[in-house]
Design an enzyme around this catalytic site. Structure first.
Site, PDB file in Angstrom:
ATOM      1  N   ARG A 168       0.834  -1.204   0.000  1.00  0.00           N
ATOM      2  CA  ARG A 168       0.000   0.000   0.000  1.00  0.00           C
ATOM      3  C   ARG A 168       0.869   1.254   0.000  1.00  0.00           C
ATOM      4  O   ARG A 168       0.589   2.234   0.683  1.00  0.00           O
ATOM      5  CB  ARG A 168      -0.957   0.019   1.199  1.00  0.00           C
ATOM      6  CG  ARG A 168      -1.841  -1.200   1.315  1.00  0.00           C
ATOM      7  CD  ARG A 168      -2.748  -1.390   0.103  1.00  0.00           C
ATOM      8  NE  ARG A 168      -3.492  -2.641   0.228  1.00  0.00           N
ATOM      9  CZ  ARG A 168      -3.062  -3.814  -0.248  1.00  0.00           C
ATOM     10  NH1 ARG A 168      -1.906  -3.883  -0.895  1.00  0.00           N
ATOM     11  NH2 ARG A 168      -3.777  -4.908  -0.097  1.00  0.00           N
ATOM     12  N   SER A 243     -10.821  -0.097   4.160  1.00  0.00           N
ATOM     13  CA  SER A 243      -9.869  -0.266   5.264  1.00  0.00           C
ATOM     14  C   SER A 243      -9.207   1.063   5.608  1.00  0.00           C
ATOM     15  O   SER A 243      -8.569   1.683   4.752  1.00  0.00           O
ATOM     16  CB  SER A 243      -8.798  -1.295   4.885  1.00  0.00           C
ATOM     17  OG  SER A 243      -9.374  -2.559   4.679  1.00  0.00           O
ATOM     18  N   GLU A 339      -4.238   3.832   6.023  1.00  0.00           N
ATOM     19  CA  GLU A 339      -4.229   3.525   4.595  1.00  0.00           C
ATOM     20  C   GLU A 339      -4.915   4.653   3.830  1.00  0.00           C
ATOM     21  O   GLU A 339      -4.617   4.912   2.671  1.00  0.00           O
ATOM     22  CB  GLU A 339      -4.942   2.196   4.348  1.00  0.00           C
ATOM     23  CG  GLU A 339      -4.856   1.686   2.928  1.00  0.00           C
ATOM     24  CD  GLU A 339      -5.355   0.263   2.799  1.00  0.00           C
ATOM     25  OE1 GLU A 339      -6.026  -0.016   1.788  1.00  0.00           O
ATOM     26  OE2 GLU A 339      -5.083  -0.567   3.675  1.00  0.00           O
TER      27      GLU A 339
END
Length: 344
Positions: A168, A243, A339
Site C-alpha cells: 500500500r 480499510s 491507509e
C-alpha cells in the site's frame, strides 16, 4: 483567464465516499494532458495549495474547508497498445473508474485484475496506493506510469521499478513533487495462459460453497465481489473508505514478544522474513469493533472500516482513528498507519 472551468466554493460531500462535508476554494476538472499544461502555467494555480482527487474513495477531509485547488482527474480511455499470443498491454486513463477497467478485462478474457474486483476509486490512484486484495497487487501487472509534475508541467514516463511499489505504498507518497497520474500501462494475460490466484482460504471456501471446481477469471471476480459485499458496507448507505488502517508489518523478534502477550495472535510471514499482523484483529481484540463515538464508529462487520453514521464531520472520524491508534500503541506498543489519505 484560461479556458479551463474554475469552480469556486465547491461542496466536496459528493466527491468523497466518507460522505463528509468540506468546501474547496477551487475545483478544476482535467480531461486531457493538454488541460494540465494549461493549468500548470497559471499563476492562480501555482499560488494555491493543490490536491489531486480521483474517486474520493481513499480520502478523509479532516477540516470543513480546503483552501486551495482540487484537481479532479477525469482523463478517460482504455487502449490496446500491444499484444502477443500470451499477453495484452493496455494504456488506461487516470480518470477511468477502476471497476470499469476490471470489467473490461473480464469481458475481454484477460486475467490479472479479477482479484481486485469492486475496489472503489480511479485508475490514477491505483499506483499511488499499489492497491491489492486477495493475494494480488497492481504491481503484479503494472508496466509503466505516465505522470505530470504539477510544479513544472513536465510529463514523464516511470517504469514499475521507478514507482518503488510496496505494501500500500509507492514513491508517490514520499516525494515533494505533486505528481498526477495521467495514464498507466498494464500487462494482462489471455485467459488460456492465465492462472488464477486463489490462495486465501476464504476464497477457496466461497468457491466450494458455489460448487466451482475449476475457477475462471470471471468466477473469481464474482466470488471476490460476493465476499466484499458480505463484509464491507456500501458507501452510498454508510459513508466509509474501506480499510482505514494498514496491516502492521514487524520483524520476528517483535512478533515473538507479541506472542508471549497473546498466544492467539495471527500473523503471516513475508518473503523478506518480516511478519504481517492483521490490524483488524488488534482493533477487535481491544473492543473497538462495533463501537460508536458520536456520529462516527467502527463497522460491526469489519474492524478495519471506520464509518460515518450520519452527519459526521471529518474531524470526528479522525478523532476516532486517533483514539484507536493511541489505544493500540499503549497496550501493544504498535504504531498503526492509516491507509486512507488524510487531508487537514
Amino acid at each position: 483567464m484560461s479556458g479551463l472551468l474554475w469552480e469556486e466554493n465547491v461542496d466536496l460531500q459528493a466527491y468523497n465516499t466518507f460522505n463528509v462535508k468540506s468546501t474547496a476554494r477551487y475545483l478544476v476538472r482535467i480531461r486531457s494532458p493538454s488541460d494540465l499544461a494549461e493549468l500548470v502555467a497559471l499563476p492562480q494555480f501555482q499560488s494555491n495549495r493543490q490536491l489531486i482527487l480521483g474517486g474520493g474513495s481513499n480520502i478523509l477531509f479532516g477540516n470543513d474547508r480546503f483552501n486551495g485547488v482540487i484537481v479532479k482527474n477525469e482523463i478517460q480511455g482504455i487502449e490496446v497498445v500491444s499484444e502477443d499470443h500470451r499477453h495484452t498491454c493496455l494504456r488506461v486513463g487516470g480518470g477511468v473508474e477502476w471497476t470499469s477497467l476490471v470489467k473490461y478485462c473480464i469481458n475481454q478474457d484477460l486475467g490479472g485484475l479479477e482479484n481486485l474486483s469492486m475496489i472503489p476509486g480511479t485508475v490514477g490512484a491505483a499506483p499511488i496506493q499499489n492497491i491489492g486484495a486477495y493475494g494480488v497487487e497492481l504491481g503484479d501487472v503494472l508496466s509503466s506510469v505516465e505522470v505530470c509534475d504539477l510544479g513544472t508541467g513536465d510529463m514523464k514516463t516511470m517504469t514499475k521499478e521507478d514507482c518503488a511499489l510496496g505494501y500500500r505504498d509507492s514513491i508517490f507518497k514520499h516525494t515533494s513533487m505533486v505528481l498526477m497520474v495521467c495514464f498507466i500501462t498494464i500487462k494482462v494475460t489471455k485467459a488460456q495462459f492465465h492462472r488464477v490466484t486463489i490462495n486465501y482460504a476464504s476464497m477457496q471456501h466461497a468457491l466450494q460453497e458455489k460448487g466451482i471446481a475449476a475457477p475462471t477469471i470471471r468466477s473469481v471476480s464474482e466470488i471476490v465481489c460476493l465476499m466484499r459485499r458480505r463484509k464491507l458496507p456500501d458507501p452510498t448507505v454508510l459513508g466509509n473508505a474501506g480499510s482505514f488502517f494498514k496491516n502492521v508489518i514487524c520483524d520476528q523478534s517483535v512478533r515473538n514478544t507479541l506472542q508471549q502477550m497473546h498466544a492467539d495472535i495471527p500473523w503471516i510471514s513475508k518473503p523478506d522474513g518480516r511478519c504481517i499482523i492483521p490490524t483488524a484483529w488488534l482493533i477487535e481484540k481491544y473492543g473497538w469493533k462495533g463501537r460508536q463515538t458520536g456520529r462516527a464508529g467502527v463497522y460491526f462487520g469489519h474492524a478495519l472500516v471506520l464509518v460515518n453514521l450520519g452527519g459526521a464531520q471529518g474531524s470526528e472520524i479522525l478523532s476516532l482513528a486517533e483514539a484507536i491508534s493511541q489505544d493500540i500503541r499503549i497496550k501493544m506498543g504498535l504504531l498503526l498507519k492509516p491507509e486512507v489519505n488524510i487531508v487537514k
